[in-house]
Design an enzyme around this catalytic site. Sequence first.
Site, mmCIF file in Angstrom:
data_model
loop_
_atom_site.group_PDB
_atom_site.id
_atom_site.type_symbol
_atom_site.label_atom_id
_atom_site.label_comp_id
_atom_site.label_asym_id
_atom_site.label_seq_id
_atom_site.Cartn_x
_atom_site.Cartn_y
_atom_site.Cartn_z
ATOM 1 N N ARG A 54 0.795 -1.229 0.000
ATOM 2 C CA ARG A 54 0.000 0.000 0.000
ATOM 3 C C ARG A 54 0.823 1.273 0.000
ATOM 4 O O ARG A 54 0.582 2.186 -0.796
ATOM 5 C CB ARG A 54 -0.922 0.060 1.234
ATOM 6 N N THR A 55 1.780 1.361 0.901
ATOM 7 C CA THR A 55 2.470 2.649 1.071
ATOM 8 C C THR A 55 3.249 2.993 -0.201
ATOM 9 O O THR A 55 3.132 4.102 -0.735
ATOM 10 C CB THR A 55 3.408 2.607 2.296
ATOM 11 N N LYS A 83 26.179 -3.211 -1.600
ATOM 12 C CA LYS A 83 27.655 -3.135 -1.591
ATOM 13 C C LYS A 83 28.151 -2.469 -0.316
ATOM 14 O O LYS A 83 29.332 -2.185 -0.172
ATOM 15 C CB LYS A 83 28.132 -2.311 -2.791
ATOM 16 N N ARG A 104 11.066 3.987 3.407
ATOM 17 C CA ARG A 104 10.705 3.024 4.466
ATOM 18 C C ARG A 104 11.963 2.255 4.841
ATOM 19 O O ARG A 104 12.735 1.867 3.962
ATOM 20 C CB ARG A 104 9.632 2.053 4.000
ATOM 21 N N HIS A 132 4.712 5.738 11.567
ATOM 22 C CA HIS A 132 4.247 5.566 10.177
ATOM 23 C C HIS A 132 3.266 6.717 9.917
ATOM 24 O O HIS A 132 2.063 6.519 9.831
ATOM 25 C CB HIS A 132 3.579 4.203 10.038
#
Length: 307
Positions: A54-55, A83, A104, A132
């Site tokens: 969703r986000t 890396k 995120r 959030h």
Amino acid sequence: MLKSRNLIQPEDFSIEEIDEILNLAEDIMKDPSAYSRVCEGKLMATLFYEPSTRTRLSFEAAMKRLGGEIIGFSEPNSSSVSKGESLGDTIRVVSGYVDLIVMRHPIAGAANEAIQYTTVPFINAGDGGNQHPTQTLTDLLTIKSLKGTLHNHTIGLCGDLKYGRTVHSLVKAMNRYEDNKFVFIAPEELKMPEYVKEGIKNYSYCETTHLDEALSNLDLLYMTRVQGERFSNKDEYERLKDTYILDKEKMKNAKEDMLVLHPLPRVNEISTDIDNDDRAVYFKQAVYGMYVRMALIIKLLGVDIKK
Ligand code: CP
């Protein structure tokens, strides 16, 4: 003035600024085509170090529906993170390419670290078990649109209140409005953290382990998934994951106008047998998420929205 600001947690914006975003989102919902080109020429990065449906997709859909473009990664191993590149270096470099960064990250506090390096507006799309804030904007828009007000609700929050970042952000946000009360429904092991409870006005909360007993008093029930990915002891997760399952039978005890919200993804905590109950609004809530993110992007970029 929201232009060029960062969003790490809901308190970063005043109530008036949140209202501005919610009002704009409602306006966009009424006439999306009027906004379809307002972000032309703008570029947004979505840097997802942790899975999301969703986000990430609602942010990307939001930017595209505003006429803007996106770059980014949904799998950090496809970037130079694999890396060993540091978060700071990644943010510094990506800042030079785009107008807005959405990130995120699995580590609580990573968003606070990232804003030390960004030169463009930065949005926290979830940092570990911490915050959030765009889910909270989604939740606020859902509640305001469907209940008509953000004041004077008895709000049950049920499930994993320890690791669930969405509930931490939502309590902090709803606590700023008048006469809201909270009922925290969780097993002992997954109780709401003290730091969240300490901030609640007039101690207007109670705690219980029993969903059945709490249900009939609630105006809103915010169900959450037990966050398996944040448990170090998998046996404990297995023991707790199905503590609460909201189903048709339990819904008989709820008010006629109680709304059931869930940030999704759902696992077992809401039975599919209530998906068609008018009070179950979690799929609508996911759609509100796209509109509120459209409004947030417009505000942080400070784009001209003359229609
Ligand atoms: N609600 C939410 O954050 O969903 P995703 O993890 O799919 O983005």
